[in-house]
Design an enzyme around this catalytic site. Structure first.
Site, PDB file in Angstrom:
ATOM      1  N   GLU A  62      -0.327  44.739 233.154  1.00  0.00           N
ATOM      2  CA  GLU A  62       0.164  45.998 232.595  1.00  0.00           C
ATOM      3  C   GLU A  62      -0.979  46.822 231.993  1.00  0.00           C
ATOM      4  OE1 GLU A  62       2.803  46.774 233.885  1.00  0.00           O
ATOM      5  OE2 GLU A  62       4.435  46.648 232.425  1.00  0.00           O
ATOM      6  N   THR A 117       2.422  56.355 234.185  1.00  0.00           N
ATOM      7  CA  THR A 117       2.618  55.846 232.821  1.00  0.00           C
ATOM      8  C   THR A 117       1.490  56.299 231.909  1.00  0.00           C
ATOM      9  OG1 THR A 117       3.775  53.922 233.698  1.00  0.00           O
ATOM     10  CG2 THR A 117       2.962  53.768 231.445  1.00  0.00           C
TER      11      THR A 117
END
Length: 311
Positions: free
Chosen positions: A128, A180
């Site tokens: 991530e 993101t």
């Protein structure tokens, strides 16, 4: 050689007011991943999709997770990973988390179940971080635990599995990209105490509603006064979709992760299907292609499809 095949679900992070701390697994879409434990130390990544993601291990979400596990254990063995990705990168449905969590859980099984769930999340967060620049676990945790999870802390890792209410999720993924990393950069660095208090009340109400199966409380708590007002600007027709979904009987909903996907919760499958159809029609009207999904909350998370030894 040991080999494992996994089915890895999409996830909805934040769940409106729970920025970086709440997430849930859904049944569709999902990725498939095949991981083979090699006798030699190389990490090999192969993508069987059209997204043109990097296959160099240090630049690949699954690859970096396996490199970190290899480094931690001083492994002389390596892994070959074949990824069939159906969760589109940049969709807001946990695409990078699926690859990261799948790599961590698959490696753990192939190595003899040596890691706890918290340790798997620790390694998956490196993926991530590569994808978004932040070590967050709100997508990874429901992937690995299933259902709905609360990330109380990432340092140290403290994950609280919550009840998975008998609710349906309608989700739409309009084919526009919201990265993101970009959607994080536009967020305010400071918020007012008034907004913080309102948000805390919503998060607490949502968790309480989930635990008590109180659908009315869940609906009243699905409200975000901090993140959604800013991020929704990046998503075409967001306000219209939310308004029409509530009119059709949605309990509530909002942006899935960082977007552009939008999710809504409903008590009945028929309601969720009507909401999904309405979502798609809104995007059809402005000539934006979209994909819709109707699913129950997925209580399992990652599933093992097949486990085998090759000679």
């Amino acid at each position: 050689m040991k080999k494992i095949k996994l089915k890895i679900p999409a996830t909805v992070a934040n769940m409106v007011c729970g920025f970086d701390i709440l997430g849930m697994a859904i049944h569709e879409p999902y990725d498939k991943m095949e991981i083979t434990l090699l006798e030699t130390p190389e990490i090999i990544i192969k993508h069987k999709d059209s997204f043109k993601l990097p296959e160099e291990p240090s630049k690949n979400v699954a690859g970096i997770v396996l490199l970190k596990i290899q480094e931690h254990l001083n492994l002389t063995q390596g892994f070959e990973v074949v990824i069939h990705k159906h969760i589109k990168p940049g969709s807001g449905l946990g695409s990078s988390a699926a690859s990261a969590a799948g790599a961590a859980l698959g490696a753990n099984i192939l190595l003899g179940n040596i890691f706890s769930k918290e340790e798997m999340i620790h390694f998956a967060m490196f993926g991530e971080e590569l994808a978004s620049g932040v070590r967050h676990a709100d997508n990874i945790a429901p992937c690995i635990y299933g259902g709905i999870t609360l990330v109380k802390s990432t340092n140290p890792i403290d994950i609280i599995p919550l009840n998975a209410p008998d609710l349906f999720v309608a989700a739409v993924h309009p084919q526009v990209e919201v990265k993101t990393s970009d959607s994080r950069q536009i967020l305010k660095k400071n918020i007012s105490l008034k907004s913080a208090i309102e948000q805390w009340g919503n998060i607490a109400g949502l968790v309480a509603g989930i635990q008590k199966n109180d659908f009315s409380l869940i609906g009243r708590s699905l409200n975000d006064v901090i993140i959604e007002p800013i991020r929704s600007i990046l998503i075409p027709k967001f306000d219209e979709i939310k308004m029409k979904s509530l009119q059709l009987g949605a309990l509530g909903g909002g942006i899935s992760g960082s977007g552009p996907s939008i999710f809504m919760l409903a008590e009945k499958r028929e309601t969720a299907q009507k909401i999904a159809s309405q979502m798609k029609s809104v995007y059809d009207e402005i000539n934006i292609e979209s994909f819709v999904y109707v699913s129950k909350i997925n209580p399992i998370g990652i599933e093992i499809i097949e486990e085998s030894k090759q000679h």
